[in-house]
Scaffold this motif. Structure first.
Motif, PDB file in Angstrom:
ATOM      1  N   VAL A  71     -10.407   8.180   2.531  1.00 42.24           N
ATOM      2  CA  VAL A  71     -11.031   7.061   1.818  1.00 42.24           C
ATOM      3  C   VAL A  71     -12.122   7.500   0.829  1.00 42.24           C
ATOM      4  O   VAL A  71     -12.414   6.795  -0.133  1.00 42.24           O
ATOM      5  N   TRP A  82      -3.674   8.946  13.284  1.00 38.78           N
ATOM      6  CA  TRP A  82      -2.285   9.368  13.085  1.00 38.78           C
ATOM      7  C   TRP A  82      -2.031  10.760  13.681  1.00 38.78           C
ATOM      8  O   TRP A  82      -0.974  11.334  13.452  1.00 38.78           O
ATOM      9  N   TYR A 112       1.146   6.643  -0.833  1.00 42.28           N
ATOM     10  CA  TYR A 112       0.343   5.472  -0.473  1.00 42.28           C
ATOM     11  C   TYR A 112      -1.045   5.564  -1.090  1.00 42.28           C
ATOM     12  O   TYR A 112      -1.536   6.642  -1.408  1.00 42.28           O
ATOM     13  N   ARG A 143       0.817  -1.215   0.000  1.00 41.28           N
ATOM     14  CA  ARG A 143       0.000   0.000   0.000  1.00 41.28           C
ATOM     15  C   ARG A 143       0.850   1.265   0.000  1.00 41.28           C
ATOM     16  O   ARG A 143       0.361   2.347  -0.343  1.00 41.28           O
ATOM     17  N   VAL A 167      -4.764   5.791  -0.762  1.00 38.64           N
ATOM     18  CA  VAL A 167      -5.638   6.282   0.313  1.00 38.64           C
ATOM     19  C   VAL A 167      -6.748   5.282   0.611  1.00 38.64           C
ATOM     20  O   VAL A 167      -7.439   5.406   1.619  1.00 38.64           O
ATOM     21  N   THR A 216      -7.188  12.251  13.845  1.00 37.76           N
ATOM     22  CA  THR A 216      -7.195  10.933  13.208  1.00 37.76           C
ATOM     23  C   THR A 216      -6.363   9.980  14.061  1.00 37.76           C
ATOM     24  O   THR A 216      -5.718  10.401  15.024  1.00 37.76           O
ATOM     25  N   ASP A 225     -10.616   2.717   7.303  1.00 36.42           N
ATOM     26  CA  ASP A 225     -10.983   3.876   8.122  1.00 36.42           C
ATOM     27  C   ASP A 225     -10.094   5.088   7.853  1.00 36.42           C
ATOM     28  O   ASP A 225     -10.044   6.010   8.656  1.00 36.42           O
ATOM     29  N   HIS A 226      -9.372   5.093   6.721  1.00 36.34           N
ATOM     30  CA  HIS A 226      -8.474   6.219   6.441  1.00 36.34           C
ATOM     31  C   HIS A 226      -9.289   7.483   6.177  1.00 36.34           C
ATOM     32  O   HIS A 226     -10.349   7.438   5.555  1.00 36.34           O
ATOM     33  N   HIS A 227      -8.772   8.609   6.635  1.00 41.01           N
ATOM     34  CA  HIS A 227      -9.487   9.886   6.493  1.00 41.01           C
ATOM     35  C   HIS A 227      -9.570  10.374   5.048  1.00 41.01           C
ATOM     36  O   HIS A 227     -10.314  11.310   4.766  1.00 41.01           O
ATOM     37  N   TRP A 234      -6.712   1.462   3.726  1.00 45.18           N
ATOM     38  CA  TRP A 234      -7.204   1.287   5.091  1.00 45.18           C
ATOM     39  C   TRP A 234      -8.673   1.687   5.086  1.00 45.18           C
ATOM     40  O   TRP A 234      -9.011   2.791   4.653  1.00 45.18           O
TER      41      TRP A 234
END
Length: 162
Positions: A78, A152, A67, A48, A69, A150, A74-76, A72
């Motif tokens: 997405v 992160w 990467y 990824r 997006v 997030t 639940d990635h912000h 994941w």
């Protein structure tokens, strides 16, 4: 004036961990890059994420990653269009800061991602990282939405379209 051909990008490997540890120990990197542990073999093999050592005329000076997006659930980022890429980077070598390398090498990598048909490139600097935000704006990024918390950390969502 910096030209894009002065930058080379090669995949980061386990042999780069000492260099990454050295860069990540520098105060200017630690302020915004929250990782004590560079990558292990499994992370470096993660399909990824493409992780790069950036050099200028053969001198390694920065780390960059891009990467998917959508890697994941639940990635912000997405909700961005299919094929969108996220980017993160830092200049590790303190002597290379503040003289135009950031916008130049990021711009070079952005062009490569757009050439590979990425419809959108997104990034998520800390809202107080004014230097990074200024570089992103110079490169055409715009904030889309307010700062948000997030997994992160606190981010300002920014993007640019091809």
């Amino acid at each position: 004036m910096m030209t894009t051909n002065q930058y080379s990008f090669r995949r980061a490997t386990l042999d780069d961990l000492d260099l990454l540890m050295e860069w990540q120990s520098k105060p200017h990197v630690r302020e915004w890059w929250d990782s004590d542990e560079p990558y292990d073999e499994e992370e470096l093999a993660d399909p990824r994420v493409a992780r790069w050592i950036v050099s200028s005329f053969g001198r390694p000076f920065a780390f960059m990653q891009d990467y998917t997006v959508h890697g994941w659930e639940d990635h912000h980022f997405v909700k961005l269009p299919k094929g969108s890429r996220g980017i993160d980077q830092y200049i590790g070598d303190p002597e290379m800061i503040g003289i135009g390398h950031g916008s130049a090498f990021i711009g070079a990598r952005m062009q490569a991602l757009f050439d590979e048909e990425a419809p959108v490139i997104a990034t998520d600097p800390h809202p107080e990282n004014e230097r990074a935000i200024a570089v992103y704006k110079k490169l055409g990024f715009e904030a889309f939405g307010p700062p948000q918390e997030t997994q992160w950390g606190l981010i300002l969502p920014m993007m640019v379209r091809r």
